[in-house]
Structure formats: structure tokens, C-alpha cells
Write an enzyme that holds these catalytic residues in place. Sequence first.
Site, mmCIF file in Angstrom:
data_model
loop_
_atom_site.group_PDB
_atom_site.id
_atom_site.type_symbol
_atom_site.label_atom_id
_atom_site.label_comp_id
_atom_site.label_asym_id
_atom_site.label_seq_id
_atom_site.Cartn_x
_atom_site.Cartn_y
_atom_site.Cartn_z
ATOM 1 N NE ARG A 13 1.991 18.545 -10.490
ATOM 2 C CZ ARG A 13 2.835 17.889 -9.332
ATOM 3 N NH1 ARG A 13 2.211 17.308 -8.332
ATOM 4 N NH2 ARG A 13 4.061 17.998 -9.720
ATOM 5 C CG HIS A 54 2.200 10.888 -5.380
ATOM 6 N ND1 HIS A 54 1.095 10.577 -5.499
ATOM 7 C CD2 HIS A 54 2.604 11.834 -6.362
ATOM 8 C CE1 HIS A 54 0.407 11.356 -6.223
ATOM 9 N NE2 HIS A 54 1.513 12.307 -6.815
ATOM 10 N NE ARG A 55 8.397 5.132 -4.295
ATOM 11 C CZ ARG A 55 9.333 4.764 -5.137
ATOM 12 N NH1 ARG A 55 10.430 5.704 -5.036
ATOM 13 N NH2 ARG A 55 9.181 4.099 -6.048
ATOM 14 C CB ALA A 56 7.669 12.294 0.906
ATOM 15 N NE ARG A 57 -0.227 13.282 -0.763
ATOM 16 C CZ ARG A 57 0.045 13.618 -2.275
ATOM 17 N NH1 ARG A 57 0.383 14.631 -2.890
ATOM 18 N NH2 ARG A 57 -0.667 12.710 -3.271
ATOM 19 N NE ARG A 58 2.272 6.092 -1.725
ATOM 20 C CZ ARG A 58 3.177 5.716 -2.256
ATOM 21 N NH1 ARG A 58 4.143 4.732 -1.732
ATOM 22 N NH2 ARG A 58 3.392 6.064 -3.402
ATOM 23 C CD GLU A 66 7.174 1.403 -5.891
ATOM 24 O OE1 GLU A 66 8.134 1.123 -6.184
ATOM 25 O OE2 GLU A 66 7.199 2.619 -5.328
ATOM 26 C CG ASP A 84 -2.227 7.983 -7.323
ATOM 27 O OD1 ASP A 84 -2.591 7.951 -8.506
ATOM 28 O OD2 ASP A 84 -1.936 8.833 -6.483
#
Length: 179
Positions: A13, A54-58, A66, A84
Site C-alpha cells: 500500500r 486494480h482492474r477498475a483503475r486501468r 493474466e 504487477d
Amino acid sequence: MVARAVLVTGGVRSGKSRHAEELLADAGHVTYVAPGPTPDVEQDPDWTARIEAHRARRPAHWATVEGHDLAAALAQAPSAVLVDCLGTWLTSTIDVAQAWEAPSDDVQALVEQALEGVVEAVRSHPGPVVLVTNEVGLGVVPVHRSGRLFRDLLGTVNQRVGQVCDEVHLVVAGRVLVL
């Protein structure tokens, strides 16, 4: 302009994933490689939620790969690539081989062999390549063998990948120190 190859390290974090994403924000096509184990929603809803965040931020135009074959994913990425993270790759590598209880020397050899392909793929990729990893060797000695094994092996992974990167960025409390 981002360097050809950058290793981004830091604690949990610390902001390292966000920093890595920002390094490639202006790149056209980015292949995002998530080389860790696939989460089981039933077994670990917290880990699943973290991955979903993480997926939503990309950005929508980034391609996602993956799977644990990091060397192949790097070799097949046509342009900019973000990995990542190396810690989840290491976990997946040991999981797939079912080697957590194997003798330390055997696990070390397994990881070294897998790492050769990763290092060569980073070295030969035209870039940019941004790799995220965890800095786990700054704290207490883990009480369990698997924790000590992971810590030691990730230290090896970080050193080997760091050697072929042009820059290493240490992220602490959201602040970046370029080493």
C-alpha cells in the site's frame, strides 16, 4: 518519458502500482501483465476485491494478460508493458510447482530457472517495461518457513531484475525515490 525498463519497489500500500501506472499513462497501447494466482472469490474475498480495484483503475484501452508465464507474456507484448507484480509471479511459480515444502535448494533452482527467462525477456524487450515488486526484506524475520523462503527468493528476484532495468524507483508513503 519513461526509461526503457523500470523496477518499481516498495512496501504494501505504498503507492507503487499507481506510480507504475502513471509512468505509462501517456503510452498508447499498454499490455498489463498480472502474473499472480487467480483469486478464488469464495476462499479470499479480500484479495479478489484488491484485484478488482486494480482492474477498475486501468484505462479501458490497455490489454490485460493474466497467467504465471511471465517470460512469454513479456516476449509477446507488442509495445509498452506493465507487470504487477513480481511477488505474485513468484508465489504463482512456487504454487504451480507445488514446491512450498520442497528443500530450499530445489525451490531456489526452480525460481532461478524461471527467472532466467524473465530477465532475458526484460533485457530484450524494446520497452518501455515497468515492473512492480514488493520490498519485503526490511521488516522482521517471518516466523514460518514459507515466509522466510518467499522473502529470500523475492530478494533474489528483485536483485536480478533490477540489474537489467535502467532505473529502480522506491515508493514509500506515496513518495518516489529514483535510485
